[in-house]
Design a protein around this motif. Sequence first.
Motif: not given
Length: 398
Positions: A121-122, A387-393, A395-398
């Motif tokens: 994701k960069g 866990a990744l979904e919560r990290i994206y949440e 950080w405000g990542m989609k």
Amino acid sequence: MEAISKCLQAPSEPRTTAIIATTVATTVALLSLTRFALWPKKRAIIPGPLATAFPRLSKAEIEKIPYSPDTFPGARDVVTPYGNIRVYEFGPEDGRKVLFIHGISTSCMTLKDIAIPLAEKGCRVMLYDLFGRGFSDAPGDVPYDTRLFITQVLLVLASSPLSWTGDNGFNLIGYSLGGGIAANFTATFPHMVETLILLAPAGLIRPENFGRVSRLIFTSGLVPERLLQWLTKRRLREPIASSVSKKVRKSFSNGSSIPPLESEYKEDYVDVAVQEARDPVDEPSQTAFEHQVIKYVHWALDFHEGFVPAFMSTIRYAPLMDQHDYWRQLAKRKPGTTAVLLGKDDNLIQRHDYAEDALPLLGGQDNVFWRVVPGSHNFPFTHGPDALERIYEFWGMK
């Protein structure tokens, strides 16, 4: 009377001196041999398997190792006064920098289901093996305490060709023991860490959750070091989490998701290790990767000479419990820059204990991103997508 008098006379001085000298010399020799046998002299650095095991293994044997040297791209071995550190760094050079710290008994392989997707994701991702784990050497004559682990983080950061330090230099994700290290590092260098994410973090495990006998054995110094190493190695070879799973099933047998406040079932210190490798709640079901992690632990027991000494020193000195002063410092961080993810069925880092003990120290719900995710203590690799979904949440990542 003359015969009696002779019997009562003290032995001649030369003979007495010889007997005393012989007795002292024999005693000293026996004590020295016993000390050497049971409390061996500690080496400054215990080399890792890349230096000791790999030269003896065939190509076919190396290919079967559960934790491969090319598990991640961007591998390098960082030479330090404490021994070599295995580091991996990959992802776009201009991406969000993310450093991972793994747990007590495994290598950084356990974080690949989170690290690799973030790089895709960069993000610019960096992982490393803690001293005495994976392919890192083990310092043999220093305690595995907060000072050593924070120093290792700084050595890893300094090894990069990119700048990872300075104000808001990187984001830090720590799992289990790595969470305790990450919390203490951030409390010590708050300006360096942009965001802190703690996954089932150690640091505030309640001492009473461990049995008294286990605490005595590991911390009293009464058990000879070589004997304790043998016992620890044998315990780690047992079927992973077999005893832990019995405790968990008993605790949850009443259908409640809340473990009893008082339980006859106590963890021992080795359970801190085995719960990283296996989800006891889901027994007997195991994922392929859980099997791989279990095989790695057994491989490390055979091929990493520093693994057991490092584990034992970590149990004694690492930030597993009583880290309240460090955690209080984290409450001073800007709201929304600290996240804590806990496993719903984690029997080691118990979510109810941490809600009571850790959340107030961190400044409460308004200051911290606090989430409970599916899984047990090893949810970072059994429920990585959650866990990744919560990290994206966070950080405000989609």
